[in-house]
Design a protein around this motif. Sequence first.
Motif, PDB file in Angstrom:
ATOM      1  N   SER A  33     -83.094   0.610  52.127  1.00 61.21           N
ATOM      2  CA  SER A  33     -84.464   0.124  52.311  1.00 61.21           C
ATOM      3  C   SER A  33     -85.410   0.661  51.230  1.00 61.21           C
ATOM      4  O   SER A  33     -86.418   0.040  50.933  1.00 61.21           O
ATOM      5  CB  SER A  33     -84.981   0.494  53.694  1.00 61.21           C
ATOM      6  N   HIS A  34     -85.075   1.803  50.621  1.00 56.62           N
ATOM      7  CA  HIS A  34     -85.916   2.326  49.542  1.00 56.62           C
ATOM      8  C   HIS A  34     -85.899   1.426  48.303  1.00 56.62           C
ATOM      9  O   HIS A  34     -86.723   1.580  47.403  1.00 56.62           O
ATOM     10  CB  HIS A  34     -85.461   3.731  49.137  1.00 56.62           C
ATOM     11  N   GLU A  48     -90.904   0.720  52.426  1.00 57.51           N
ATOM     12  CA  GLU A  48     -90.220   1.972  52.092  1.00 57.51           C
ATOM     13  C   GLU A  48     -90.182   2.176  50.579  1.00 57.51           C
ATOM     14  O   GLU A  48     -90.277   3.301  50.093  1.00 57.51           O
ATOM     15  CB  GLU A  48     -88.797   1.980  52.668  1.00 57.51           C
ATOM     16  N   THR A  49     -90.018   1.077  49.847  1.00 55.74           N
ATOM     17  CA  THR A  49     -90.011   1.176  48.383  1.00 55.74           C
ATOM     18  C   THR A  49     -91.371   1.665  47.891  1.00 55.74           C
ATOM     19  O   THR A  49     -91.463   2.568  47.059  1.00 55.74           O
ATOM     20  CB  THR A  49     -89.704  -0.205  47.749  1.00 55.74           C
ATOM     21  N   GLN A  50     -92.411   1.061  48.414  1.00 55.63           N
ATOM     22  CA  GLN A  50     -93.771   1.448  48.044  1.00 55.63           C
ATOM     23  C   GLN A  50     -93.997   2.940  48.315  1.00 55.63           C
ATOM     24  O   GLN A  50     -94.593   3.647  47.501  1.00 55.63           O
ATOM     25  CB  GLN A  50     -94.779   0.643  48.874  1.00 55.63           C
ATOM     26  N   LYS A  51     -93.522   3.391  49.473  1.00 53.68           N
ATOM     27  CA  LYS A  51     -93.716   4.806  49.836  1.00 53.68           C
ATOM     28  C   LYS A  51     -92.966   5.719  48.891  1.00 53.68           C
ATOM     29  O   LYS A  51     -93.478   6.749  48.463  1.00 53.68           O
ATOM     30  CB  LYS A  51     -93.223   5.040  51.278  1.00 53.68           C
ATOM     31  N   LEU A  52     -91.725   5.349  48.579  1.00 55.54           N
ATOM     32  CA  LEU A  52     -90.938   6.183  47.661  1.00 55.54           C
ATOM     33  C   LEU A  52     -91.634   6.260  46.300  1.00 55.54           C
ATOM     34  O   LEU A  52     -91.739   7.338  45.704  1.00 55.54           O
ATOM     35  CB  LEU A  52     -89.531   5.599  47.499  1.00 55.54           C
ATOM     36  N   LYS A  94     -94.820   5.812  45.574  1.00 53.39           N
ATOM     37  CA  LYS A  94     -96.071   6.573  45.625  1.00 53.39           C
ATOM     38  C   LYS A  94     -95.847   8.059  45.919  1.00 53.39           C
ATOM     39  O   LYS A  94     -96.464   8.920  45.310  1.00 53.39           O
ATOM     40  CB  LYS A  94     -97.007   5.958  46.661  1.00 53.39           C
ATOM     41  N   ASN A  95     -94.956   8.352  46.863  1.00 50.79           N
ATOM     42  CA  ASN A  95     -94.818   9.754  47.299  1.00 50.79           C
ATOM     43  C   ASN A  95     -93.935  10.584  46.377  1.00 50.79           C
ATOM     44  O   ASN A  95     -94.105  11.797  46.283  1.00 50.79           O
ATOM     45  CB  ASN A  95     -94.272   9.832  48.725  1.00 50.79           C
ATOM     46  N   LEU A  96     -92.992   9.947  45.735  1.00 48.44           N
ATOM     47  CA  LEU A  96     -92.130  10.742  44.855  1.00 48.44           C
ATOM     48  C   LEU A  96     -92.465  10.503  43.373  1.00 48.44           C
ATOM     49  O   LEU A  96     -92.867  11.423  42.669  1.00 48.44           O
ATOM     50  CB  LEU A  96     -90.655  10.429  45.103  1.00 48.44           C
ATOM     51  N   LEU A 152     -82.781  13.832  43.808  1.00 54.47           N
ATOM     52  CA  LEU A 152     -83.648  12.880  43.113  1.00 54.47           C
ATOM     53  C   LEU A 152     -84.944  13.567  42.712  1.00 54.47           C
ATOM     54  O   LEU A 152     -85.429  13.404  41.587  1.00 54.47           O
ATOM     55  CB  LEU A 152     -83.928  11.661  44.006  1.00 54.47           C
ATOM     56  N   GLU A 153     -85.484  14.366  43.621  1.00 56.39           N
ATOM     57  CA  GLU A 153     -86.737  15.064  43.294  1.00 56.39           C
ATOM     58  C   GLU A 153     -86.530  16.043  42.143  1.00 56.39           C
ATOM     59  O   GLU A 153     -87.375  16.155  41.254  1.00 56.39           O
ATOM     60  CB  GLU A 153     -87.299  15.777  44.535  1.00 56.39           C
TER      61      GLU A 153
END
Lengths: 333, 333
Positions: free
Chosen positions: B8-9, B15-19, B21-23, B104-105
Motif C-alpha cells: 500500500s505504500h 499510505e503513499t502520501q504519508k510515506l 511526507k513523513n519519511l 529505509l530510514e
Amino acid sequence: MENRILLSHGGGGEETQKLIKNLFFKYFSNPILEKMEDAAVLNTNSKIAFTTDSFTISPIFFKGGDIGKLSIAGTVNDIAMMGAKPRFLSCSFIIEEGFPFEDLEKIVKSMSEEMKKTEVKIVTGDTKVVPKGSVDKIFINTTGIGEIIYDGISASNLEEGDIILVSGSIGDHGACIMAQREDIEMESEISSDCASLWPLVKDLINSGVKIKAMRDPTRGGLSAVLNEWANQSKIGIEIEEEKIPIKDEVQGLCELLGLEAYTLANEGKLVLVVPKGEEEKALDIMLKSPLGKDSQIIGKVISDYKGKVILKSSYGTRRIMEPPAGELLPRIC
Amino acid sequence: MENRILLSHGGGGEETQKLIKNLFFKYFSNPILEKMEDAAVLNTNSKIAFTTDSFTISPIFFKGGDIGKLSIAGTVNDIAMMGAKPRFLSCSFIIEEGFPFEDLEKIVKSMSEEMKKTEVKIVTGDTKVVPKGSVDKIFINTTGIGEIIYDGISASNLEEGDIILVSGSIGDHGACIMAQREDIEMESEISSDCASLWPLVKDLINSGVKIKAMRDPTRGGLSAVLNEWANQSKIGIEIEEEKIPIKDEVQGLCELLGLEAYTLANEGKLVLVVPKGEEEKALDIMLKSPLGKDSQIIGKVISDYKGKVILKSSYGTRRIMEPPAGELLPRIC
Ligand SMILES: Nc1ncnc2c1ncn2[C@@H]1O[C@H](COP(=O)(O)OP(=O)(O)OP(=O)(O)O)[C@@H](O)[C@H]1O
Ligand SMILES: Nc1ncnc2c1ncn2[C@@H]1O[C@H](COP(=O)(O)OP(=O)(O)OP(=O)(O)O)[C@@H](O)[C@H]1O
Ligand SMILES: [Mg+2]
Ligand SMILES: [Mg+2]
Ligand SMILES: [Mg+2]
Ligand SMILES: [Mg+2]
Ligand SMILES: [Mg+2]
Ligand SMILES: [Mg+2]
C-alpha cells in the motif's frame, strides 16, 4: 549479439560498451547521447520542469503498449502537466540476467517510436544487469527535463467556480492490466490508454485557454488527483457522476471485481482545471485532438466540503469520493 | 508508522502520501520538493550537465557507506566530472514489500547527509513498492542536473604529451564489496572510498588548472576509463605501474582472488588529464584536499600504441592493460 542478456552486459567492460552502442544507440541515436561522457551537456531555457518515474509494470507487454512505451509517455506526461515542452530524457535499465535480447530490442524500439510523437530525446543512460532472481525481468527509470512555456500551473491554484474537465474515458490502463493479469475473458476488449499527452497540452496552451491546474491521473486514478487538489487548494470539488466517461467494458470489469473506475490508473489522460467561462473553449480544443476525443466537463470547485470530493448522482444524491487507500494494484506502472 | 514497507505504500493512495511526507520530506525537505507537483520547477544556468545512474548494490550496507550514500555520491560525481556544480537531483525508489522501515530510514538519512557535502538538493522523486521477490530489497535511481562552470571537458580531448593523474588509491570500493560478500577475513580492513568528489573538482577549477578530461573510474575501474580515453581520443596511454596507488590490503585481496586492482570499481576517485606543464600544480591542489590526499601522477599520453593502454613496470618492461571484459562483479554499484 547473444540472444540473452548476460551479467557481463552490465559489468562496465567491453560487453557493456557493445550493448550500449549496438542496441541503445541504434534506436536512441543523437549527437548528445553519442558523446558517451559522464553527463550530457544541454542547452535549455533557464526555467525547466524536472521529473522522474520508475516503471516496474507486469506484464511488460500489454494490450495498447509495453514497459518501453509507458516509460516514455509516463515521464513526458509529468513534464507536460507543468506546462513544459518535453526536451530531454535519461533512461536507466535494470535487467535480469537471462532476459531475452529480442524482448529488450522490442522495448527499446517501442521507446524510440513513442519519442517521435513529441521530439523528446534520450541524452544519457545507464545499464545494470543483476543476477537471476534479483529483479523480475526489467525495470526502467526515465527522468525528464522540459522547457516551461506556460508558467504557474499548480495543484494549489483551485478556487471556487473553477471548472474541471477530463480528456477521456477513465480506468482503461488499470482495467487492462488487471484483466490481463487475472486472465479475465474481457481482456481482449480492454486496451491501455498509454499515450504521450504533450500534443494535446500544446494545443491547449496555443489556444490561449487559461490553465490553472493539470495532472495525469496515474496510480490512484481520478480520485487521487481530485482529492489531492481538494487538499492542497483547501477547497471542495463537486463531480457529476454520470459525466465521468467510462467505457462499458471497464465498467463491466469494475462490477465483476467490486472496484471503482475512478481509483484505476490511467496513462494517457489528463484532468484539467480552468476558470469559469473558459470551459467550452477548452473542451472544444480537447475534442479536436485524437488524445481528447472523449473529453468531458465533469465538475466544479465549490466553497463548502473543503478538502473533500463530492460525487453527485443524476438523482441529486451526494456521496464522498474517498481518496484511494489500501493495496490497490501493485506493478501497474 | 508500520515497521515494514507494505504494498500500500506504493499504491499511490493515502499510505503513499504519508510515506512521502513523513519519511522522505523529513530528510530531503526543501520548498521545491514540497510543492508535490508532477514536476519540479527549476531555475538554472542555460548550460547544464544531465546524468543518471541506478544503484542495485548488494549488500546495501557496507563498510564506508550504504546504497543511499552511494546513490548521491555516484550521480554527484558524474555531474562533477563534466565541470558542473551539482544542483538538483531526482530520486526514485523501488522497494521490496516487507523491507524494514528502519533500514529505509537509515538509507534516506544517509542520502541527506551526503547531500550536505555539496549543497545538491532532491527536488523530485518517485516511490514504487513491488511484491516480495520482484526485487532484491531496494534499488535507487538518482538523476542529476549540474550547472556547467568549466566548459569543454571531454573523453575526446587527449593529445600526445598530456599528463594523467589519479586522486588516490584504486580498487577500494570493489575490494570492499567483494571481501564483504565472500566473507573474507580481510574484510574488516577494507573500506569503500564512496565519496562526493565535487569539493575536490571545485578546488581544481578555482585553481585555474586546465582540465582536458576527467572521469570517475566506477564499474570497470581505472582500466575502463583509460581504455575508453585511448579509444575515443585515438591516442596511446602509457602508465607507470608502480605509480598507481594501491592499498596493501586491496593488493592482498587481488592476489588472493587473482584479480587486477585496476579493474575494480572506485566510488570516490577521479582520473584527470591536464596538458604537460600543469601536472605539478594540479597535483598540489589535489594533495591539499582530503579527497585527494594520496593523489599521484601516473602516466602520459603517447603517440604510438594508438587505442591502447601500456603498463610500464619499474624494470622498463611493457604490457598492455587490457580493457575489462567478462562478468566482473555484479551489483557492485
Ligand atoms: N541504456 C542506455 N541508453 C543510452 N545510453 C546509455 C545507456 N546506458 C549507458 N549509456 C551511456 O553510456 C555511457 C556510459 O555509461 P555508464 O553507465 O557506463 O557510465 P557511468 O555512469 O559513468 O558509469 P557507472 O554506471 O559505472 O557509474 C554514458 O554516456 C551513458 O549515458
Ligand atoms: N521518494 C521520494 N522522495 C521525494 N519525493 C517524492 C518521492 N516519491 C514521490 N515524491 C514526490 O511526491 C509527489 C507525488 O509523486 P508520485 O510518484 O505519486 O507522482 P506521479 O509521478 O505524478 O505519479 P505516478 O508515479 O503514479 O506516475 C511528486 O511531487 C514527487 O516528486
Ligand atoms: Mg562516470
Ligand atoms: Mg508519473
Ligand atoms: Mg552509469
Ligand atoms: Mg503525474
Ligand atoms: Mg556513474
Ligand atoms: Mg511518480
